[in-house]
Design an enzyme around this catalytic site. Structure first.
Site, PDB file in Angstrom:
ATOM      1  N   LYS A   1       5.755 -50.484 -17.539  1.00 54.35           N
ATOM      2  CA  LYS A   1       6.759 -51.117 -16.682  1.00 54.35           C
ATOM      3  C   LYS A   1       6.680 -52.646 -16.808  1.00 54.35           C
ATOM      4  CE  LYS A   1       7.223 -47.341 -13.384  1.00 54.35           C
ATOM      5  NZ  LYS A   1       6.696 -46.735 -12.169  1.00 54.35           N
TER       6      LYS A   1
ATOM      7  N   LYS B   1      12.194 -40.466 -24.990  1.00 58.77           N
ATOM      8  CA  LYS B   1      12.114 -39.817 -23.678  1.00 58.77           C
ATOM      9  C   LYS B   1      13.273 -40.268 -22.786  1.00 58.77           C
ATOM     10  CE  LYS B   1       9.622 -40.162 -19.400  1.00 58.77           C
ATOM     11  NZ  LYS B   1      10.046 -40.836 -18.348  1.00 58.77           N
TER      12      LYS B   1
ATOM     13  N   LYS C   1      15.702 -43.155 -16.619  1.00 56.88           N
ATOM     14  CA  LYS C   1      16.711 -43.999 -15.961  1.00 56.88           C
ATOM     15  C   LYS C   1      16.638 -45.415 -16.499  1.00 56.88           C
ATOM     16  CE  LYS C   1      15.598 -41.484 -11.954  1.00 56.88           C
ATOM     17  NZ  LYS C   1      14.425 -41.470 -11.081  1.00 56.88           N
TER      18      LYS C   1
HETATM   19  P1  ADP Z   1      12.564 -41.892 -14.775  1.00 57.70           P
HETATM   20  O1  ADP Z   1      11.607 -41.992 -15.947  1.00 57.70           O
HETATM   21  O2  ADP Z   1      13.939 -41.596 -15.224  1.00 57.70           O
HETATM   22  O3  ADP Z   1      12.487 -43.095 -13.846  1.00 57.70           O
HETATM   23  P2  ADP Z   1      11.072 -40.567 -12.707  1.00 57.70           P
HETATM   24  O4  ADP Z   1       9.879 -41.372 -13.056  1.00 57.70           O
HETATM   25  O5  ADP Z   1      11.757 -40.862 -11.409  1.00 57.70           O
HETATM   26  O6  ADP Z   1      12.103 -40.649 -13.917  1.00 57.70           O
HETATM   27  O7  ADP Z   1      10.672 -39.045 -12.764  1.00 57.70           O
HETATM   28  C1  ADP Z   1      10.884 -38.061 -11.770  1.00 57.70           C
HETATM   29  C2  ADP Z   1      10.317 -36.747 -12.284  1.00 57.70           C
HETATM   30  O8  ADP Z   1      11.027 -36.331 -13.456  1.00 57.70           O
HETATM   31  C3  ADP Z   1       8.837 -36.852 -12.700  1.00 57.70           C
HETATM   32  O9  ADP Z   1       8.163 -35.644 -12.390  1.00 57.70           O
HETATM   33  C4  ADP Z   1       8.920 -37.058 -14.193  1.00 57.70           C
HETATM   34  O10 ADP Z   1       7.756 -36.629 -14.853  1.00 57.70           O
HETATM   35  C5  ADP Z   1      10.132 -36.201 -14.554  1.00 57.70           C
HETATM   36  N1  ADP Z   1      10.786 -36.729 -15.765  1.00 57.70           N
HETATM   37  C6  ADP Z   1      11.416 -37.920 -15.892  1.00 57.70           C
HETATM   38  N2  ADP Z   1      11.925 -38.080 -17.133  1.00 57.70           N
HETATM   39  C7  ADP Z   1      11.593 -36.947 -17.810  1.00 57.70           C
HETATM   40  C8  ADP Z   1      11.838 -36.489 -19.152  1.00 57.70           C
HETATM   41  N3  ADP Z   1      12.523 -37.211 -20.021  1.00 57.70           N
HETATM   42  N4  ADP Z   1      11.341 -35.288 -19.501  1.00 57.70           N
HETATM   43  C9  ADP Z   1      10.649 -34.522 -18.608  1.00 57.70           C
HETATM   44  N5  ADP Z   1      10.406 -34.887 -17.341  1.00 57.70           N
HETATM   45  C10 ADP Z   1      10.858 -36.081 -16.931  1.00 57.70           C
END
Ligand code: ADP
Ligand code: TRP
Length: 325
Positions: free
Chosen positions: A112, A190, A193
């Site tokens: 981050k 991956k 957001k």
């Molecule tokens: P982002 O990376 O989009 O900010 P979050 O950190 O809010 O997503 O993740 C919320 C949940 O979704 C967590 O349990 C995270 O491991 C899962 N997650 C987020 N992106 C992925 C992905 N590309 N593949 C699988 N799981 C994901």
């Protein structure tokens, strides 16, 4: 504790929920919702979101989306993290037994920071708050996506450090993964957001078509034979389509004469079909916001009662008296 093992997970209200969130985590939250505890991690979101109205709106969005996906408040507990402020106290207790070196190994913090997010103390201590979230409810299992595994390992380390110092206070949790590997985004990395590569679960029509069309593929021509196992369009299609449809697309890839353009439009249609019912329910909650608020309040009071007990247990163990109300 008797009965089903307690599942707990949190999701940050930091933008539109996407397919990675759904297949990586949320699907399991809904499938295994009995005695599940799911919360909207709005304290965590403060490390990246600095706009009160946006935070409130995104918090509502996550709650309404969970209800739309089929979370049943009679079976599972849905709540806002900040409605249980005890987690902040537990975080402090955990930080006093956590070495700096542990948090310094945090991959998510480094990543981050590299992305330009201001490295506040809160961002650095993020995993300690997550550990408190998990330990506050005597959770057994934490269903998450692969990127969160390190945070669960940190949680185990912190709980063990506290238990070593003060006796058997915290239950040591495990994790489960929704998908073995992260769900890829439109650029093949991956889906996230914050990478601008995500497909929101409720995208539809032209916007969804545009996103699907922009998925990066190799440069094989329409007539060429293609490999489904290395292609992002097929990987996403495999998540949303039926088994028969998936087998059909794989055969088309291998036969040749089937272009990525066809696959992308099939993906768009499959996403719309897969989430049609949820999209309708989501629209219902938009015009019934009070119902969502009621669910969150009832969830908070149930969750808070447990967190209070666990916090009192931890306070007593380390020599702090219970608060004199
Ligand atoms: P982002 O990376 O989009 O900010 P979050 O950190 O809010 O997503 O993740 C919320 C949940 O979704 C967590 O349990 C995270 O491991 C899962 N997650 C987020 N992106 C992925 C992905 N590309 N593949 C699988 N799981 C994901
Ligand atoms: N860090 C998690 C994420 O970004 C969200 C989260 C906060 C969480 N507290 C949690 C996940 C506790 C599981 C358990 O996705």
């Amino acid at each position: 504790m008797q009965g089903r093992r307690r599942h707990l997970s949190g999701i940050q209200p930091s933008g539109l929920l996407h397919l990675g969130n759904y297949f990586g985590a949320i699907r399991k939250h809904i499938e295994e919702q009995d005695d599940g505890f799911y919360f909207i991690a709005n304290y965590h979101a403060l490390t990246t979101t600095k706009d009160a109205e946006i935070l409130r709106e995104q918090t509502f969005d996550v709650a309404a989306s969970y209800l739309a996906f089929g979370l049943d408040p009679q079976r599972a507990t849905l709540f806002r993290q900040s409605d249980v402020p005890e987690v902040c106290e537990l975080m402090w207790l955990l930080m006093t037994v956590t070495g700096m070196g542990l948090l310094e190994r945090g991959v998510s913090y480094k990543e981050k920071k590299d992305r330009g997010i201001v490295p506040s103390v809160g961002l650095f201590a993020y995993p300690a708050l997550q550990a408190a979230d998990i330990l506050a409810y005597d959770s057994d299992v934490v269903p998450v996506g692969k990127d969160q595994v390190q945070h669960i390992e940190f949680t185990r380390d912190m709980a063990q450090a506290f238990n070593r110092a003060y006796g058997d206070v915290f239950k040591i949790p495990e994790y489960t993964l929704g998908t073995p590997e992260p769900v890829p985004g439109i650029d093949g990395q991956k889906m996230s957001k914050s990478y601008g590569n995500s497909i929101p679960i409720f995208a539809s029509g032209k916007a969804l078509k545009k996103l699907c069309s922009s998925i990066v593929t190799d440069s094989k021509e329409l007539e060429d034979v293609k490999d489904p196992d290395t292609d992002t369009v097929f990987a996403l299609y495999s998540l949303v389509a039926s088994e028969v449809e998936i087998a059909e697309m794989a055969a088309n890839y291998r036969a040749g004469g089937y272009g990525y353009g066809h696959a992308k439009m099939a993906l768009k249609d499959a996403i719309e079909v897969r989430f049609a019912e949820a999209r309708e329910k989501r629209a219902y909650f938009d015009s019934h916001r009070d119902e969502v608020e009621d669910v969150l309040r009832a969830g908070a009071s149930k969750a808070r009662a447990i967190a209070r007990d666990v916090t009192d247990r931890a306070r007593a163990a380390c020599g702090l008296d219970a608060p004199r109300a």
